[in-house]
Motif scaffolding. Structure first.
Motif, PDB file in Angstrom:
ATOM      1  N   ARG A   1       0.832  -1.207   0.000  1.00 53.07           N
ATOM      2  CA  ARG A   1       0.000   0.000   0.000  1.00 53.07           C
ATOM      3  C   ARG A   1       0.867   1.258   0.000  1.00 53.07           C
ATOM      4  NH1 ARG A   1      -3.026  -3.124   3.581  1.00 53.07           N
ATOM      5  NH2 ARG A   1      -2.223  -2.012   5.390  1.00 53.07           N
ATOM      6  N   ARG A   2       1.931   1.265   0.792  1.00 53.00           N
ATOM      7  CA  ARG A   2       2.832   2.419   0.826  1.00 53.00           C
ATOM      8  C   ARG A   2       3.496   2.625  -0.537  1.00 53.00           C
ATOM      9  NH1 ARG A   2       6.069   1.749   6.560  1.00 53.00           N
ATOM     10  NH2 ARG A   2       4.298   2.202   7.919  1.00 53.00           N
ATOM     11  N   LEU A   3       3.907   1.516  -1.158  1.00 49.44           N
ATOM     12  CA  LEU A   3       4.538   1.602  -2.470  1.00 49.44           C
ATOM     13  C   LEU A   3       3.564   2.160  -3.508  1.00 49.44           C
ATOM     14  CD1 LEU A   3       6.966   1.068  -4.296  1.00 49.44           C
ATOM     15  CD2 LEU A   3       6.118  -1.266  -4.600  1.00 49.44           C
ATOM     16  N   GLU A   4       2.333   1.715  -3.475  1.00 55.11           N
ATOM     17  CA  GLU A   4       1.324   2.240  -4.406  1.00 55.11           C
ATOM     18  C   GLU A   4       1.122   3.741  -4.192  1.00 55.11           C
ATOM     19  OE1 GLU A   4      -2.090  -0.226  -3.691  1.00 55.11           O
ATOM     20  OE2 GLU A   4      -1.274  -1.905  -4.844  1.00 55.11           O
ATOM     21  N   MET A   5       1.101   4.155  -2.939  1.00 51.73           N
ATOM     22  CA  MET A   5       0.924   5.571  -2.632  1.00 51.73           C
ATOM     23  C   MET A   5       2.122   6.376  -3.146  1.00 51.73           C
ATOM     24  SD  MET A   5       0.107   7.394   1.043  1.00 51.73           S
ATOM     25  CE  MET A   5       1.694   7.007   1.744  1.00 51.73           C
ATOM     26  N   LEU A   6       3.333   5.870  -2.954  1.00 47.66           N
ATOM     27  CA  LEU A   6       4.520   6.555  -3.446  1.00 47.66           C
ATOM     28  C   LEU A   6       4.536   6.620  -4.968  1.00 47.66           C
ATOM     29  CD1 LEU A   6       7.250   5.141  -1.036  1.00 47.66           C
ATOM     30  CD2 LEU A   6       6.397   7.490  -1.135  1.00 47.66           C
ATOM     31  N   GLU A   7       4.080   5.548  -5.616  1.00 51.67           N
ATOM     32  CA  GLU A   7       4.022   5.556  -7.082  1.00 51.67           C
ATOM     33  C   GLU A   7       3.063   6.629  -7.584  1.00 51.67           C
ATOM     34  OE1 GLU A   7       2.956   1.479  -7.847  1.00 51.67           O
ATOM     35  OE2 GLU A   7       5.040   0.861  -8.093  1.00 51.67           O
ATOM     36  N   VAL A   8       1.930   6.772  -6.910  1.00 53.01           N
ATOM     37  CA  VAL A   8       0.970   7.816  -7.287  1.00 53.01           C
ATOM     38  C   VAL A   8       1.593   9.195  -7.072  1.00 53.01           C
ATOM     39  CG1 VAL A   8      -1.232   8.896  -6.656  1.00 53.01           C
ATOM     40  CG2 VAL A   8      -1.075   6.400  -6.922  1.00 53.01           C
ATOM     41  N   GLN A   9       2.277   9.383  -5.960  1.00 52.11           N
ATOM     42  CA  GLN A   9       2.912  10.667  -5.678  1.00 52.11           C
ATOM     43  C   GLN A   9       3.987  10.994  -6.712  1.00 52.11           C
ATOM     44  OE1 GLN A   9       4.256  10.296  -1.634  1.00 52.11           O
ATOM     45  NE2 GLN A   9       2.258  10.851  -0.771  1.00 52.11           N
ATOM     46  N   VAL A  10       4.783  10.005  -7.096  1.00 54.31           N
ATOM     47  CA  VAL A  10       5.841  10.223  -8.084  1.00 54.31           C
ATOM     48  C   VAL A  10       5.230  10.533  -9.442  1.00 54.31           C
ATOM     49  CG1 VAL A  10       7.686   9.072  -9.396  1.00 54.31           C
ATOM     50  CG2 VAL A  10       7.620   8.893  -6.902  1.00 54.31           C
ATOM     51  N   SER A  11       4.205   9.797  -9.824  1.00 52.15           N
ATOM     52  CA  SER A  11       3.586  10.055 -11.131  1.00 52.15           C
ATOM     53  C   SER A  11       2.908  11.425 -11.141  1.00 52.15           C
ATOM     54  CB  SER A  11       2.593   8.955 -11.501  1.00 52.15           C
ATOM     55  OG  SER A  11       1.498   8.960 -10.625  1.00 52.15           O
ATOM     56  N   THR A  12       2.321  11.827 -10.024  1.00 51.98           N
ATOM     57  CA  THR A  12       1.701  13.149  -9.925  1.00 51.98           C
ATOM     58  C   THR A  12       2.773  14.231 -10.010  1.00 51.98           C
ATOM     59  OG1 THR A  12      -0.069  12.256  -8.559  1.00 51.98           O
ATOM     60  CG2 THR A  12       0.251  14.633  -8.483  1.00 51.98           C
ATOM     61  N   ALA A  13       3.872  14.021  -9.318  1.00 51.58           N
ATOM     62  CA  ALA A  13       4.962  14.991  -9.340  1.00 51.58           C
ATOM     63  C   ALA A  13       5.573  15.073 -10.728  1.00 51.58           C
ATOM     64  CB  ALA A  13       6.016  14.614  -8.306  1.00 51.58           C
ATOM     65  N   SER A  14       5.690  13.948 -11.406  1.00 53.05           N
ATOM     66  CA  SER A  14       6.250  13.943 -12.763  1.00 53.05           C
ATOM     67  C   SER A  14       5.327  14.675 -13.727  1.00 53.05           C
ATOM     68  CB  SER A  14       6.450  12.514 -13.255  1.00 53.05           C
ATOM     69  OG  SER A  14       7.400  11.857 -12.473  1.00 53.05           O
ATOM     70  N   ALA A  15       4.027  14.513 -13.551  1.00 55.83           N
ATOM     71  CA  ALA A  15       3.063  15.178 -14.416  1.00 55.83           C
ATOM     72  C   ALA A  15       3.065  16.672 -14.157  1.00 55.83           C
ATOM     73  CB  ALA A  15       1.682  14.592 -14.195  1.00 55.83           C
ATOM     74  N   ASN A  16       3.363  17.076 -12.947  1.00 56.47           N
ATOM     75  CA  ASN A  16       3.382  18.510 -12.585  1.00 56.47           C
ATOM     76  C   ASN A  16       4.824  18.947 -12.328  1.00 56.47           C
ATOM     77  OD1 ASN A  16       0.562  18.660 -12.666  1.00 56.47           O
ATOM     78  ND2 ASN A  16       0.417  17.919 -10.545  1.00 56.47           N
ATOM     79  N   SER A  17       5.680  18.728 -13.294  1.00 55.02           N
ATOM     80  CA  SER A  17       7.101  19.053 -13.087  1.00 55.02           C
ATOM     81  C   SER A  17       7.333  20.547 -12.888  1.00 55.02           C
ATOM     82  CB  SER A  17       7.937  18.537 -14.249  1.00 55.02           C
ATOM     83  OG  SER A  17       7.491  19.101 -15.468  1.00 55.02           O
ATOM     84  N   SER A  18       6.371  21.345 -13.277  1.00 55.11           N
ATOM     85  CA  SER A  18       6.510  22.791 -13.079  1.00 55.11           C
ATOM     86  C   SER A  18       6.563  23.148 -11.601  1.00 55.11           C
ATOM     87  CB  SER A  18       5.355  23.520 -13.753  1.00 55.11           C
ATOM     88  OG  SER A  18       4.128  23.137 -13.181  1.00 55.11           O
ATOM     89  N   LEU A  19       6.115  22.265 -10.751  1.00 55.37           N
ATOM     90  CA  LEU A  19       6.177  22.524  -9.315  1.00 55.37           C
ATOM     91  C   LEU A  19       7.620  22.569  -8.818  1.00 55.37           C
ATOM     92  CD1 LEU A  19       3.339  20.140  -8.049  1.00 55.37           C
ATOM     93  CD2 LEU A  19       3.240  22.626  -8.243  1.00 55.37           C
ATOM     94  N   PHE A  20       8.525  21.924  -9.562  1.00 53.44           N
ATOM     95  CA  PHE A  20       9.919  21.827  -9.114  1.00 53.44           C
ATOM     96  C   PHE A  20      10.813  22.917  -9.699  1.00 53.44           C
ATOM     97  CE2 PHE A  20       8.285  17.433  -8.849  1.00 53.44           C
ATOM     98  CZ  PHE A  20       8.433  17.253  -7.486  1.00 53.44           C
TER      99      PHE A  20
END
Length: 85
Positions: free
Chosen positions: A64-83
């Motif tokens: 479950r933690r891994l799935e949550m991290l994968e979602v967070q990484v994919s969200t962050a990758s999609a919104n790279s402008s945040l970085f």
């Protein structure tokens, strides 16, 4: 002479009784050891099931933690402008 046969017969009976006693004692030891082995296996099964259940719960939590991290990484990758600053 009849007496000698009686003594021989008594000795043979004594030997047979002794052999029977030894066989029964041997069978008793085998039975006790089979019971001990059975008890060990029952205890081993219960302990193993318990430990496997605990490991399964931990694995579920990690998945479950891994799935949550994968979602967070994919969200962050999609919104790279945040970085970018």
């Amino acid at each position: 002479m009849a007496r000698a046969g009686g003594i021989t017969n008594a000795v043979n009976v004594g030997i047979a009784v002794q052999a029977d006693w030894e066989n029964r004692e041997f069978i008793s030891h085998i039975s006790i050891n089979v019971r001990r082995l059975f008890d060990f296996l029952v205890h081993f099964e219960a302990t193993t099931k318990s430990k496997l259940a605990s490991l399964n719960e931990k694995l579920d939590t990690l998945e479950r933690r891994l799935e949550m991290l994968e979602v967070q990484v994919s969200t962050a990758s999609a919104n790279s402008s945040l970085f970018t600053t």
